[in-house]
Every structure is written in structure tokens, then in C-alpha cells.
Design an enzyme around this catalytic site. Structure first.
Site, PDB file in Angstrom:
ATOM      1  N   ARG A   1       3.874   6.941   2.806  1.00 28.97           N
ATOM      2  CA  ARG A   1       3.105   8.082   3.314  1.00 28.97           C
ATOM      3  C   ARG A   1       2.359   7.674   4.585  1.00 28.97           C
ATOM      4  NH1 ARG A   1       0.218   6.098  -1.093  1.00 28.97           N
ATOM      5  NH2 ARG A   1      -1.982   5.597  -0.698  1.00 28.97           N
TER       6      ARG A   1
ATOM      7  N   CYS B   1       2.543   3.052   9.357  1.00 25.23           N
ATOM      8  CA  CYS B   1       1.617   3.147  10.488  1.00 25.23           C
ATOM      9  C   CYS B   1       2.370   3.055  11.803  1.00 25.23           C
ATOM     10  CB  CYS B   1       0.596   2.003  10.456  1.00 25.23           C
ATOM     11  SG  CYS B   1      -0.366   1.867   8.937  1.00 25.23           S
TER      12      CYS B   1
ATOM     13  N   CYS C   1      -0.349   6.904   7.402  1.00 25.15           N
ATOM     14  CA  CYS C   1      -1.692   6.326   7.450  1.00 25.15           C
ATOM     15  C   CYS C   1      -2.693   7.381   7.925  1.00 25.15           C
ATOM     16  CB  CYS C   1      -1.692   5.131   8.408  1.00 25.15           C
ATOM     17  SG  CYS C   1      -3.326   4.431   8.732  1.00 25.15           S
TER      18      CYS C   1
ATOM     19  N   THR D   1       0.811  -1.224   0.000  1.00 28.43           N
ATOM     20  CA  THR D   1       0.000   0.000   0.000  1.00 28.43           C
ATOM     21  C   THR D   1       0.842   1.271   0.000  1.00 28.43           C
ATOM     22  OG1 THR D   1      -0.109   0.040   2.419  1.00 28.43           O
ATOM     23  CG2 THR D   1      -1.848  -1.169   1.255  1.00 28.43           C
TER      24      THR D   1
ATOM     25  N   ASP E   1      18.370  13.882  49.743  1.00 33.20           N
ATOM     26  CA  ASP E   1      17.115  14.594  49.932  1.00 33.20           C
ATOM     27  C   ASP E   1      16.420  14.112  51.208  1.00 33.20           C
ATOM     28  OD1 ASP E   1      14.844  16.281  48.541  1.00 33.20           O
ATOM     29  OD2 ASP E   1      13.891  14.425  49.219  1.00 33.20           O
TER      30      ASP E   1
ATOM     31  N   CYS F   1      -4.351   5.884  11.741  1.00 29.51           N
ATOM     32  CA  CYS F   1      -3.627   5.903  13.020  1.00 29.51           C
ATOM     33  C   CYS F   1      -2.732   7.121  13.198  1.00 29.51           C
ATOM     34  CB  CYS F   1      -2.804   4.627  13.190  1.00 29.51           C
ATOM     35  SG  CYS F   1      -1.397   4.493  12.072  1.00 29.51           S
TER      36      CYS F   1
ATOM     37  N   CYS G   1      -1.995   0.580  15.027  1.00 33.92           N
ATOM     38  CA  CYS G   1      -2.974   0.956  14.003  1.00 33.92           C
ATOM     39  C   CYS G   1      -4.178   0.009  14.030  1.00 33.92           C
ATOM     40  CB  CYS G   1      -2.333   0.927  12.617  1.00 33.92           C
ATOM     41  SG  CYS G   1      -3.441   1.474  11.295  1.00 33.92           S
TER      42      CYS G   1
END
Length: 489
Positions: free
Chosen positions: A63, A34, A65, A30, A439, A68, A38
Site C-alpha cells: 500500500r 514509497c 506510503c 511494513t 528553422d 511520501c 521518501c
């Protein structure tokens, strides 16, 4: 982790949100990348590719998603844990140094050549500093596009792009949508908001215990610079291009953040500093798992899992405050700091609240009359010595600073003992392994829990808590009854 293929595949198939930001999953069929959690059906293992950063996935031609939104996942906790060149570079890039000074400026702050910085970032992250800064600009642009009605030209320059053409090309390449289409999908339109007023969500890895985090910030707030108002912690910000005000409110699955900025070019830097202040890129599961191995700490961890280390939006300011807080109560420390702010702070306008000043810079404090400080002589000398070292650049407490070198130089200053140095390391420098063994609250908690309570013995026992000793301090403090452990109503 991205090189451990089987582990990454298991994380993707289980949609484990704990690994969001640790690595990114790209799908070769695709051409989309992601976050591990996702919600879509996971692809076949042979079609997955794993990258250590969103910039590396983008450089490889994938590129983001649309479901998500991997570009908005929490940052990798590695960059806070580690102190090497790559981690320091990533902290500086997140703070916007590349956008302001370019790669040569980044290299100069790190003390390395441009070539060395480029080579190490590409070797570990699959992308150089320009690509990493470009990915951050794209995320800032998306935020402005989807949450404001600002004209696209204003969005482009506010996000740090040099031209509208570059802005359009980057948005299309990263998100497969034009800026206008992104805004249409978000349902935005109408009249642009007041300049610089933005509301957004800051994601984090669950669990998160807000009580000690916001309780500490509210209890130690410097009058005029910080305040708790209407269920939010508010603070004045000194930013590269101007000033700003941040209002931060804890929510079940995010921190609501409202920013009022004098210059929108400071947006990504303001977000980075707010995330750093609240330690939102931490990995609480890994931290708590290690601390639970100590049978004494285990009940404390199980009671309030996900404690974070409250830090600072300006490490230099907090270092001065740490000296003012030596051997006095929280209320007295606030009083001393408030007087300093009223006398030397830079006035700001805050129509929405009671913030009046920025904390004075070291350069300004160089002009103060030490006799005006209602402090013992030795502590006055310590303040002046620190201010001189910070103003002269002899100590770098910023996100790209060398923690070990800063510790050594702080320790060499008169009046700065182990408590002050480790407090500065924990809250100014963000060192997750800082440990304030001297401390009073830590020693009292250790004694009540049956742990060794002398500094030397407790430090030896705490070796098992490394590299998360700063988080162990939060759990030890949480065992006592103090305002820092309670979020105000």
C-alpha cells in the site's frame, strides 16, 4: 532501472528525488511502497523490493506510503522518450483510454490484439492495462477526496469507478484508509465547491526553467483559445466528456493548476494533458548532462538548466496551427489562427477570463471556404490536405500514435516540408528528438555560436545530441532575443 538493485538502493539511501517515478520501493516488513526520495529512514537493503510502477507494487500487495505519497510522483520519462508499444500504451492509459473504451479499445488504437498488449505490459511493468488504469483512478480519487468537499458518491464516479463499493475497496487497499479517513487527514470539510473547480499541484523533476516554457506558450497563444492572465497561462480544453479551462502558474517546486471542468470524469485526462503540455515528466538532469558534453551548448545549459519543450493539449489543433505559422512571424501566425477560431471555433463560457472558443476540429474545418483564408494558394492547399487526412483518420498524432508513420504521412502531404513536419513532431507528438534544422531561429543561433548553420551540416553535428535534440532546440532558441524566451510579467 528497477532491475538494477544496487543502483536503486543507492538512490533510496541518498533520497534522490531525480528517480521519483522511475521506480518504486516496497518494504517487505511494513508492506508499504514509497518513492525513492521518501523522508523516512531507509529500510535494510534485504527488505527492499523494486517495482517499475505503482500498479505493480499494489498488485504485489503493498500500500502507498502516507508520508511520501508515491502515487503522486512525476511519471516516468520513458513513456515520452520511447515510441514502442509499451510507451504508446502508457501514454494512452494516462489519457484515460482504458476508462473510456476498455482494454479492447486500447488495443484497437494501438493496432495490436488485446493479448499482445496485456503480455507486453505485464512483462515490462508487472501489471496489465486494467491494473495500471486502476492505479490512476485511485490517484484521481485521492485528489478529489483531499482537495474538494464533494460527496463520496460523486468522487467515485468522477474518478472512473463503476460502483461505490469498488471505489471504497480500492481506496482502502491502496491507501490503507477509508475515503472518509483520507478526507479527515487532509482537514477537508464544509460546503462542496462549484462543480468542476479544482486547485492542485503538478509535481516535476528539478530543475525547471519556466521562462522559455511559459514564455513560448504566452507568445504564441491563439486569441480566444489561450491567454496569459494574472501570472498564469490559461487555455481552453476539449475533453472526452465536455470542455474545460486550465490555468497553470509556475511555482518553485510545482506548477499550480486550477481546472474548471464541465464534467469531473475528465479530471485525470485534463491533468495528463496539462502535464504533457508542460513536459513535466521529463528528466532534465539526463537531458542537460548529455547536452553539456557539447562545449558550445554547455554555457547555455549552465545559464538556464531544466528547459522543457512546450507541447500542446490537442495535437490535432496544433498541427493546423503549424501550417498557419509557416514562413510568417509569430504575431502573424496568431492572427491567422485567431481568425480561424472566430469563424469556425466552438464557443465556450469562461466567467474567469477571456477565453471564448475551442479550436475548430478537422471535421468542422472540412467545411471552410479556402478563399476565406488570407494565405498563399499553396498554404491553403496544405491546410485542406492536412485537415482531410486528420478528419479521415489517415494520420494519428495522438499519444498512442506511431511517430515514424505519422512523419511519413505528413511528409507526403503537399506543402508540408521538414520544418512543419518536425515542428508537429516536437509539439504535437511530443517527440524529444524532433529537430527543426531549417528553422530561422535555430540557424541564426547556430551561426552566432560558431556551429554549422546549413541544415545538412547542423543535422550531422546534432547527432551527438540525440535523443534530446528537441531540448537542444530550446537552448538554441534561448540564445536569441525573442518573446518566446521571456515569461510575461
Amino acid at each position: 532501472m528497477y532491475q538494477e538493485t544496487e543502483r536503486c538502493v543507492r538512490a533510496v539511501r541518498s533520497k534522490d528525488a531525480r528517480f521519483d517515478g522511475w521506480f518504486f520501493t516496497a518494504v517487505t516488513t511494513t508492506r508499504i511502497y514509497c518513492r525513492p526520495s521518501c523522508p523516512v529512514a531507509p529500510p535494510k537493503a534485504e527488505n527492499m523490493r523494486f517495482y517499475p510502477s505503482s500498479a505493480a507494487a499494489q498488485q504485489a500487495g503493498f500500500r502507498a506510503c502516507k508520508r511520501c505519497r508515491p502515487d503522486t510522483s512525476p511519471g516516468s520519462p520513458e513513456w515520452d522518450e520511447r515510441a514502442d508499444l509499451v510507451a504508446r500504451a502508457m501514454r494512452l492509459i494516462a489519457d484515460g483510454v482504458v476508462d473510456r473504451k476498455g482494454v479492447p479499445g486500447l488495443a484497437a488504437e494501438l493496432g495490436y490484439s488485446t493479448r499482445q498488449v496485456e503480455r507486453q505490459l505485464v512483462a515490462e511493468l508487472g501489471a496489465g492495462p486494467l491494473a495500471l488504469a486502476r492505479a490512476q483512478r485511485a490517484q484521481t480519487a485521492r485528489l478529489l477526496i483531499e482537495t474538494t468537499a464533494l460527496p463520496m458518491g460523486d468522487v467515485a464516479f468522477a474518478a472512473g469507478f463503476a460502483s461505490i463499493r469498488t471505489f471504497n475497496e480500492t481506496v482502502r487497499e491502496v491507501f490503507a484508509l477509508s475515503p472518509t479517513e483520507l478526507r479527515r487527514r487532509a482537514g477537508r470539510g464544509g460546503v462542496a465547491p462549484a462543480v468542476g473547480a479544482l486547485s492542485l499541484r503538478l509535481p516535476f523533476r528539478a530543475p525547471l526553467c519556466p521562462d522559455n516554457l511559459f514564455g513560448h506558450l504566452a507568445a504564441t497563444a491563439v486569441p480566444g483559445v489561450e491567454e496569459w492572465r494574472d501570472g498564469s497561462y490559461r487555455c481552453a480544453l476539449r475533453l472526452p466528456h465536455g470542455t474545460g479551462v486550465a490555468a497553470l502558474r509556475p511555482m518553485p517546486d510545482h506548477v499550480a493548476c486550477r481546472l474548471e471542468l464541465g464534467d469531473l470524469r475528465d479530471l485525470s485526462t485534463a491533468i495528463s494533458r496539462c502535464r504533457r503540455l508542460l513536459d513535466l515528466d521529463a528528466d532534465p538532469v539526463a537531458v542537460d548532462e548529455l547536452l553539456r558534453a557539447d562545449s558550445v551548448l554547455a554555457p547555455l545549459v549552465d545559464k538556464d538548466p531544466g528547459r522543457r519543450v512546450p507541447r500542446s493539449t490537442d495535437p490535432v489543433d496544433f498541427a493546423v496551427r503549424a501550417i498557419l505559422g509557416q514562413q510568417v512571424s509569430t504575431a502573424a501566425a496568431r492572427t491567422h489562427a485567431g481568425r480561424l477560431v472566430a469563424a469556425y471555433g466552438e464557443p465556450i463560457d469562461d466567467p474567469g477570463g477571456g477565453l471564448t472558443h475551442l479550436f475548430p476540429t478537422p471535421e468542422t474545418l472540412m467545411e471552410l471556404d479556402p478563399r476565406s483564408l488570407a494565405l498563399p494558394r499553396a498554404r491553403r492547399a496544405a491546410v485542406l490536405a492536412l485537415v482531410e487526412a486528420l478528419a479521415g483518420g489517415g494520420i494519428d498524432l495522438g499519444p498512442g500514435g506511431d511517430r515514424d508513420l505519422a512523419r511519413a504521412r505528413l511528409s507526403a502531404l503537399p506543402g508540408l516540408g521538414p520544418w512543419t513536419v518536425e515542428t508537429i513532431a516536437m509539439r504535437s507528438m511530443g517527440d524529444p528528438d524532433a529537430f527543426v534544422a531549417t528553422d530561422l531561429g535555430v540557424k541564426a543561433a547556430a551561426k552566432s555560436l560558431g556551429l554549422p548553420h546549413t541544415p545538412g551540416a547542423l543535422t550531422r553535428h546534432a547527432r551527438a545530441w540525440r535523443p534530446w535534440r528537441a531540448y537542444a532546440v530550446q537552448y538554441l532558441w534561448g540564445s536569441g532575443d525573442h518573446a518566446v524566451n521571456r515569461m510575461p510579467l
